[in-house]
Design an enzyme around this catalytic site. Structure first.
Site, PDB file in Angstrom:
ATOM      1  N   LYS A  23       0.727  -1.400   0.088  1.00  0.00           N
ATOM      2  CA  LYS A  23       0.126   0.042  -0.088  1.00  0.00           C
ATOM      3  C   LYS A  23       0.908   1.197   0.063  1.00  0.00           C
ATOM      4  O   LYS A  23       0.463   2.290  -0.709  1.00  0.00           O
ATOM      5  CB  LYS A  23      -0.798   0.174   1.153  1.00  0.00           C
ATOM      6  CG  LYS A  23      -2.007  -1.063   1.396  1.00  0.00           C
ATOM      7  CD  LYS A  23      -2.952  -0.623   2.526  1.00  0.00           C
ATOM      8  CE  LYS A  23      -1.979  -0.713   4.057  1.00  0.00           C
ATOM      9  NZ  LYS A  23      -1.621  -1.975   4.423  1.00  0.00           N
ATOM     10  N   ARG A  98      -8.993   1.753   9.113  1.00  0.00           N
ATOM     11  CA  ARG A  98      -8.551   0.452   9.422  1.00  0.00           C
ATOM     12  C   ARG A  98      -9.611  -0.369  10.280  1.00  0.00           C
ATOM     13  O   ARG A  98      -9.654  -1.467  10.671  1.00  0.00           O
ATOM     14  CB  ARG A  98      -7.212   0.406  10.358  1.00  0.00           C
ATOM     15  CG  ARG A  98      -6.117   0.131   9.665  1.00  0.00           C
ATOM     16  CD  ARG A  98      -5.075   0.116  10.529  1.00  0.00           C
ATOM     17  NE  ARG A  98      -3.842  -0.598  10.253  1.00  0.00           N
ATOM     18  CZ  ARG A  98      -2.825  -0.066   9.661  1.00  0.00           C
ATOM     19  NH1 ARG A  98      -2.663   1.069   9.306  1.00  0.00           N
ATOM     20  NH2 ARG A  98      -1.606  -0.702   9.309  1.00  0.00           N
ATOM     21  N   ARG A 135      11.585  -6.771   4.852  1.00  0.00           N
ATOM     22  CA  ARG A 135      11.479  -5.443   4.525  1.00  0.00           C
ATOM     23  C   ARG A 135      12.442  -4.503   5.319  1.00  0.00           C
ATOM     24  O   ARG A 135      12.818  -4.729   6.604  1.00  0.00           O
ATOM     25  CB  ARG A 135      10.131  -4.984   5.016  1.00  0.00           C
ATOM     26  CG  ARG A 135       9.867  -3.545   4.716  1.00  0.00           C
ATOM     27  CD  ARG A 135       8.587  -2.888   4.812  1.00  0.00           C
ATOM     28  NE  ARG A 135       7.712  -3.025   6.109  1.00  0.00           N
ATOM     29  CZ  ARG A 135       6.469  -2.627   6.201  1.00  0.00           C
ATOM     30  NH1 ARG A 135       5.829  -2.341   5.126  1.00  0.00           N
ATOM     31  NH2 ARG A 135       5.758  -2.904   7.290  1.00  0.00           N
ATOM     32  N   ARG A 163      11.642  -2.287  10.507  1.00  0.00           N
ATOM     33  CA  ARG A 163      10.738  -1.249  11.222  1.00  0.00           C
ATOM     34  C   ARG A 163      10.590  -2.055  12.699  1.00  0.00           C
ATOM     35  O   ARG A 163      10.522  -3.037  12.893  1.00  0.00           O
ATOM     36  CB  ARG A 163       9.513  -1.367  10.305  1.00  0.00           C
ATOM     37  CG  ARG A 163       9.045   0.016  10.051  1.00  0.00           C
ATOM     38  CD  ARG A 163       8.016   0.074   9.148  1.00  0.00           C
ATOM     39  NE  ARG A 163       6.643  -0.298   9.663  1.00  0.00           N
ATOM     40  CZ  ARG A 163       5.233  -0.255   9.231  1.00  0.00           C
ATOM     41  NH1 ARG A 163       5.287   0.288   8.255  1.00  0.00           N
ATOM     42  NH2 ARG A 163       4.300  -0.473   9.834  1.00  0.00           N
ATOM     43  N   ARG A 174      -0.102  -8.415  13.882  1.00  0.00           N
ATOM     44  CA  ARG A 174      -0.522  -7.217  12.892  1.00  0.00           C
ATOM     45  C   ARG A 174      -1.685  -7.980  12.111  1.00  0.00           C
ATOM     46  O   ARG A 174      -2.602  -7.400  11.492  1.00  0.00           O
ATOM     47  CB  ARG A 174       0.342  -6.677  12.286  1.00  0.00           C
ATOM     48  CG  ARG A 174       1.114  -5.499  13.289  1.00  0.00           C
ATOM     49  CD  ARG A 174       2.296  -5.033  12.669  1.00  0.00           C
ATOM     50  NE  ARG A 174       2.335  -4.278  11.603  1.00  0.00           N
ATOM     51  CZ  ARG A 174       3.349  -4.172  10.769  1.00  0.00           C
ATOM     52  NH1 ARG A 174       4.437  -4.952  10.698  1.00  0.00           N
ATOM     53  NH2 ARG A 174       3.169  -3.701   9.658  1.00  0.00           N
TER      54      ARG A 174
HETATM   55  P1  AMP Z   1       1.071   1.139   8.936  1.00  0.00           P
HETATM   56  O1  AMP Z   1       2.385   1.826   8.712  1.00  0.00           O
HETATM   57  O2  AMP Z   1       0.160   1.361   8.096  1.00  0.00           O
HETATM   58  O3  AMP Z   1       1.488  -0.302   8.858  1.00  0.00           O
HETATM   59  O4  AMP Z   1       0.781   1.546  10.497  1.00  0.00           O
HETATM   60  C1  AMP Z   1       1.844   1.163  11.591  1.00  0.00           C
HETATM   61  C2  AMP Z   1       1.091   1.126  12.802  1.00  0.00           C
HETATM   62  O5  AMP Z   1       0.318   2.470  13.222  1.00  0.00           O
HETATM   63  C3  AMP Z   1      -0.228  -0.020  12.996  1.00  0.00           C
HETATM   64  O6  AMP Z   1       0.102  -1.211  13.281  1.00  0.00           O
HETATM   65  C4  AMP Z   1      -1.063   0.863  14.157  1.00  0.00           C
HETATM   66  O7  AMP Z   1      -0.436   0.266  15.373  1.00  0.00           O
HETATM   67  C5  AMP Z   1      -0.805   2.307  13.811  1.00  0.00           C
HETATM   68  N1  AMP Z   1      -1.824   2.537  12.836  1.00  0.00           N
HETATM   69  C6  AMP Z   1      -1.637   3.304  11.691  1.00  0.00           C
HETATM   70  N2  AMP Z   1      -2.778   3.636  11.081  1.00  0.00           N
HETATM   71  C7  AMP Z   1      -3.875   3.187  11.907  1.00  0.00           C
HETATM   72  C8  AMP Z   1      -5.017   3.483  12.062  1.00  0.00           C
HETATM   73  N3  AMP Z   1      -5.822   4.054  10.739  1.00  0.00           N
HETATM   74  N4  AMP Z   1      -5.846   3.118  13.313  1.00  0.00           N
HETATM   75  C9  AMP Z   1      -5.233   2.511  14.117  1.00  0.00           C
HETATM   76  N5  AMP Z   1      -3.952   2.271  14.139  1.00  0.00           N
HETATM   77  C10 AMP Z   1      -3.331   2.901  13.206  1.00  0.00           C
END
Ligand code: AMP
Length: 224
Positions: A23, A98, A135, A163, A174
């Site tokens: 994404k 989400r 990654r 990360r 996750r």
């Molecule tokens: P991502 O980079 O999109 O994988 O997001 C990393 C982490 O940020 C996720 O595993 C959540 O802990 C938090 N996070 C990001 N976007 C959201 C969202 N829309 N709702 C809740 N937690 C979020």
């Protein structure tokens, strides 16, 4: 332009899909070509963690555990971001919504701001686990490293690192959270004429081309 005024020409895009689906990479490419702001809630939160702001300090442990930050906080962050001038002509959202609660709040926020195009990037779970385990991201600018980057980040020269939430156990958590909280969004959106699934288990350039074609088609046929 007034906040409440509609903008039929705006292109509002959501990237759905599990962690590791691509994404972020695809959102960045698409946003660059279409000159739209890419809004990644994960990036916003990681910046807040880095800056040790109140939100960042509160979010750090939750993110490290692979859990989701509360809906109210996330909706507030996105509402504020979408009200900035650069998002008036549209945006590409990566990582939001989400949950179904977030999706319903987004529908309200963009009511009258042009069509919402939803693209779901589909990738089998074993491929996701493999991708996330290998990654690397830039420790300075956060860019996802391309496979051919062996040394440093080719954008800013920063060191490439894993990360903080890409460890095996956190990845599995996750993916579980994705199945439970985020996958229901496919049902939430799939009956809309502006929804499309794309096979994300293909070379990134193929996904980019299919995404571009899908958004062009869907935004043309979207009800205003
Ligand atoms: P991502 O980079 O999109 O994988 O997001 C990393 C982490 O940020 C996720 O595993 C959540 O802990 C938090 N996070 C990001 N976007 C959201 C969202 N829309 N709702 C809740 N937690 C979020």
């Amino acid at each position: 332009m007034e906040q409440s005024q509609g903008n039929a020409a705006a292109l509002n895009v959501i990237m759905l899909g599990p962690p590791g689906a691509g994404k972020g990479t695809q959102a960045e490419r698409f946003a660059r070509v279409r000159q739209l702001p890419k809004i990644s809630t994960g990036d916003i939160l990681r910046e807040a963690v880095q800056a040790e702001s109140d939100v960042g300090q509160a979010a750090k442990a939750t993110m490290s555990a692979g859990s989701l930050i509360g809906d109210d906080i996330m909706i507030g962050i996105v509402r504020e971001r979408l009200n900035r001038d650069d998002a008036r002509g549209g945006f590409v959202l990566d990582g939001f919504p989400r949950t179904v609660v977030q999706a319903a709040a987004l529908d309200q926020m963009i009511n009258g701001r042009g069509p919402l195009v939803v693209v779901d990037i589909v990738v089998p779970e074993d491929v996701l686990v493999r991708r996330l385990a290998t990654r690397r991201v830039c420790s300075k600018c956060g860019t996802n490293a391309a496979v051919e980057w062996t040394g440093a980040c080719q954008k800013c020269g920063g060191a490439l690192i894993a990360r903080m939430d890409d460890g095996v156990e956190t990845v599995l958590e996750r993916l579980k959270v994705y199945q439970r909280e985020t996958k229901p969004l496919v049902d939430y959106y799939s009956a809309r004429p502006t929804f499309r699934s794309i096979d994300g288990n293909q070379p990134p350039d193929v996904v980019t081309a299919q995404l571009d074609a899908a958004v062009t088609e869907l935004s043309r046929s979207a009800p205003l």
